[in-house]
Design a protein around this motif. Structure first.
Motif, PDB file in Angstrom:
ATOM      1  N   LEU A  38       0.827  -1.211   0.000  1.00  0.00           N
ATOM      2  CA  LEU A  38       0.000   0.000   0.000  1.00  0.00           C
ATOM      3  C   LEU A  38       0.859   1.259   0.000  1.00  0.00           C
ATOM      4  CD1 LEU A  38      -2.798  -1.033   2.542  1.00  0.00           C
ATOM      5  CD2 LEU A  38      -3.001  -0.910   0.059  1.00  0.00           C
ATOM      6  N   PHE A  55      -7.575   6.121   4.344  1.00  0.00           N
ATOM      7  CA  PHE A  55      -7.718   5.197   5.477  1.00  0.00           C
ATOM      8  C   PHE A  55      -6.407   5.125   6.257  1.00  0.00           C
ATOM      9  CE2 PHE A  55     -10.805   3.809   2.325  1.00  0.00           C
ATOM     10  CZ  PHE A  55     -11.955   3.697   3.088  1.00  0.00           C
ATOM     11  N   ARG A  60      -6.803   3.895  10.053  1.00  0.00           N
ATOM     12  CA  ARG A  60      -7.891   2.907   9.933  1.00  0.00           C
ATOM     13  C   ARG A  60      -7.520   1.833   8.927  1.00  0.00           C
ATOM     14  NH1 ARG A  60     -13.206   6.104   8.758  1.00  0.00           N
ATOM     15  NH2 ARG A  60     -13.898   3.957   8.507  1.00  0.00           N
ATOM     16  N   VAL A  62      -7.851  -0.390   5.634  1.00  0.00           N
ATOM     17  CA  VAL A  62      -8.331  -0.250   4.262  1.00  0.00           C
ATOM     18  C   VAL A  62      -9.422  -1.334   4.071  1.00  0.00           C
ATOM     19  CG1 VAL A  62      -7.572  -0.489   1.851  1.00  0.00           C
ATOM     20  CG2 VAL A  62      -6.105   0.664   3.521  1.00  0.00           C
ATOM     21  N   ILE A  67      -8.131  -5.008  -0.104  1.00  0.00           N
ATOM     22  CA  ILE A  67      -6.951  -5.750   0.358  1.00  0.00           C
ATOM     23  C   ILE A  67      -6.981  -7.196  -0.148  1.00  0.00           C
ATOM     24  CG2 ILE A  67      -5.902  -6.738   2.439  1.00  0.00           C
ATOM     25  CD1 ILE A  67      -5.237  -3.896   2.233  1.00  0.00           C
ATOM     26  N   GLY A  88       1.204  -8.532   8.106  1.00  0.00           N
ATOM     27  CA  GLY A  88       0.186  -7.463   8.121  1.00  0.00           C
ATOM     28  C   GLY A  88      -1.106  -7.873   7.428  1.00  0.00           C
ATOM     29  N   ARG A  91      -6.023  -9.095   8.596  1.00  0.00           N
ATOM     30  CA  ARG A  91      -6.217  -8.182   9.713  1.00  0.00           C
ATOM     31  C   ARG A  91      -7.670  -8.124  10.154  1.00  0.00           C
ATOM     32  NH1 ARG A  91      -1.636  -4.561   8.621  1.00  0.00           N
ATOM     33  NH2 ARG A  91      -1.404  -2.913  10.107  1.00  0.00           N
ATOM     34  N   GLN A  95     -10.860 -11.210   6.115  1.00  0.00           N
ATOM     35  CA  GLN A  95      -9.603 -11.465   5.395  1.00  0.00           C
ATOM     36  C   GLN A  95      -9.067 -12.860   5.713  1.00  0.00           C
ATOM     37  OE1 GLN A  95      -6.724  -8.283   6.043  1.00  0.00           O
ATOM     38  NE2 GLN A  95      -8.236  -6.688   5.626  1.00  0.00           N
ATOM     39  N   ARG A 155       7.409   7.439   9.802  1.00  0.00           N
ATOM     40  CA  ARG A 155       6.196   7.189   9.029  1.00  0.00           C
ATOM     41  C   ARG A 155       5.099   8.129   9.495  1.00  0.00           C
ATOM     42  NH1 ARG A 155       5.017   0.816   8.922  1.00  0.00           N
ATOM     43  NH2 ARG A 155       2.922   1.597   9.246  1.00  0.00           N
ATOM     44  N   ASP A 157       2.062   7.608   9.773  1.00  0.00           N
ATOM     45  CA  ASP A 157       1.091   6.992  10.687  1.00  0.00           C
ATOM     46  C   ASP A 157       1.733   6.530  11.997  1.00  0.00           C
ATOM     47  OD1 ASP A 157       2.406   4.859   9.516  1.00  0.00           O
ATOM     48  OD2 ASP A 157       0.606   3.732   9.018  1.00  0.00           O
ATOM     49  N   ARG A 166      -4.482   3.165  15.352  1.00  0.00           N
ATOM     50  CA  ARG A 166      -4.045   1.875  14.792  1.00  0.00           C
ATOM     51  C   ARG A 166      -4.143   0.778  15.843  1.00  0.00           C
ATOM     52  NH1 ARG A 166       1.663   3.147  12.916  1.00  0.00           N
ATOM     53  NH2 ARG A 166       1.699   1.030  12.087  1.00  0.00           N
TER      54      ARG A 166
HETATM   55  P1  AMP Z   1       1.288  -1.804   8.419  1.00  0.00           P
HETATM   56  O1  AMP Z   1       2.569  -1.320   7.850  1.00  0.00           O
HETATM   57  O2  AMP Z   1       1.080  -3.268   8.234  1.00  0.00           O
HETATM   58  O3  AMP Z   1       1.076  -1.366   9.846  1.00  0.00           O
HETATM   59  O4  AMP Z   1       0.118  -1.107   7.557  1.00  0.00           O
HETATM   60  C1  AMP Z   1      -0.012   0.302   7.487  1.00  0.00           C
HETATM   61  C2  AMP Z   1      -1.459   0.678   7.167  1.00  0.00           C
HETATM   62  O5  AMP Z   1      -1.848   0.080   5.915  1.00  0.00           O
HETATM   63  C3  AMP Z   1      -2.491   0.166   8.159  1.00  0.00           C
HETATM   64  O6  AMP Z   1      -2.638   1.042   9.277  1.00  0.00           O
HETATM   65  C4  AMP Z   1      -3.745   0.112   7.302  1.00  0.00           C
HETATM   66  O7  AMP Z   1      -4.283   1.399   7.076  1.00  0.00           O
HETATM   67  C5  AMP Z   1      -3.192  -0.392   5.971  1.00  0.00           C
HETATM   68  N1  AMP Z   1      -3.184  -1.878   5.909  1.00  0.00           N
HETATM   69  C6  AMP Z   1      -2.091  -2.691   5.803  1.00  0.00           C
HETATM   70  N2  AMP Z   1      -2.444  -3.987   5.750  1.00  0.00           N
HETATM   71  C7  AMP Z   1      -3.803  -4.005   5.822  1.00  0.00           C
HETATM   72  C8  AMP Z   1      -4.787  -5.038   5.842  1.00  0.00           C
HETATM   73  N3  AMP Z   1      -4.439  -6.323   5.778  1.00  0.00           N
HETATM   74  N4  AMP Z   1      -6.093  -4.666   5.929  1.00  0.00           N
HETATM   75  C9  AMP Z   1      -6.473  -3.382   5.988  1.00  0.00           C
HETATM   76  N5  AMP Z   1      -5.596  -2.366   6.000  1.00  0.00           N
HETATM   77  C10 AMP Z   1      -4.281  -2.650   5.914  1.00  0.00           C
END
Ligand code: AMP
Length: 209
Positions: A38, A55, A60, A62, A67, A88, A91, A95, A155, A157, A166
């Motif tokens: 993403l 998102f 939040r 996605v 996904i 990741g 989630r 899924q 990052r 986020d 998160r």
């Molecule tokens: P991560 O690096 O895995 O913490 O992902 C960063 C952000 O990407 C998350 O806070 C979500 O917004 C989105 N994201 C990553 N993987 C998913 C997933 N499997 N389902 C939904 N959103 C995701």
């Protein structure tokens, strides 16, 4: 040859990205990190990136259909035929069910390595986290990446308000998957506290056991 599919499960900040690198190097399987996919899409400004960004910026999840489509497409590629490491993903329960379907159709099933870390420690780690924009390795101090020399970044986020969101998304939407996999006898808990090497020794025991 038997396929090898592994989910690296845990809250944001539990150390999934770091351990994922070690697992894929050890087993020679590709890493599917939905967060990395993403972020790359957002940087490229693709249709996927434009849909996902609002998102992600809010901490939040996605939507599932987006996904699941991404992962479905990725695991059809030739390098995934002997197995892959999911980082990741999944989630949400939807899924998890979709992944069971996708792998089940190919006669594959997955084991789950759950990196367990207390919430205060997660907040501490995420709020002081620095990430290499090239290889996504994370560090607890600013500077440059020891592997490829790139200047580390924070990052978007990993800002405190977004970190809270998160972790809330994790508690409400992702944590129930632990029970889902425990009931299927596929969940292996690993203590995520300690140095990278200590955690890796525990993870390796599970994947070799
Ligand atoms: P991560 O690096 O895995 O913490 O992902 C960063 C952000 O990407 C998350 O806070 C979500 O917004 C989105 N994201 C990553 N993987 C998913 C997933 N499997 N389902 C939904 N959103 C995701």
């Amino acid at each position: 040859m038997a396929t090898r599919d592994i989910i690296l499960f845990g809250a944001p900040g539990a150390g999934k990205g770091t351990q994922a690198k070690r697992i894929v190097a050890h087993l020679g399987i590709p890493q599917i990190s939905t967060g990395d996919i993403l972020r790359a899409a957002v940087r490229a400004g693709s249709a996927l990136g434009l849909k996902a960004k609002p998102f992600m910026d809010l901490g939040r999840l996605v939507p599932d259909d987006i996904i699941i489509g991404v992962v479905e497409e990725r695991i059809r590629e030739p390098d995934c035929q002997l197995g892959c490491l999911f980082d990741g993903f999944p989630r949400t329960l939807a899924q998890g069910e979709a992944l069971d379907d996708m792998l089940g159709r190919a006669g594959r099933n997955v084991i789950v390595i759950g990196l367990e870390v207390a919430e205060e420690e997660l907040t501490r780690r995420l709020s002081g986290r620095w990430t290499c924009p090239q290889c996504q390795r994370t560090y607890s101090d600013p500077g440059t990446c020891t592997v490829d020399g790139a200047r580390l970044e924070q990052r978007e986020d990993d800002k405190p308000e977004t970190v809270k969101k998160r972790l809330q998304a994790y508690r409400e939407q992702t944590a129930p998957l632990k029970d889902f996999y425990q009931k299927r006898g596929r969940y292996r808990a690993v203590d995520g506290l300690g140095s990278e090497d200590e955690v890796w020794r525990r993870v390796r025991k599970v994947i070799e056991g």
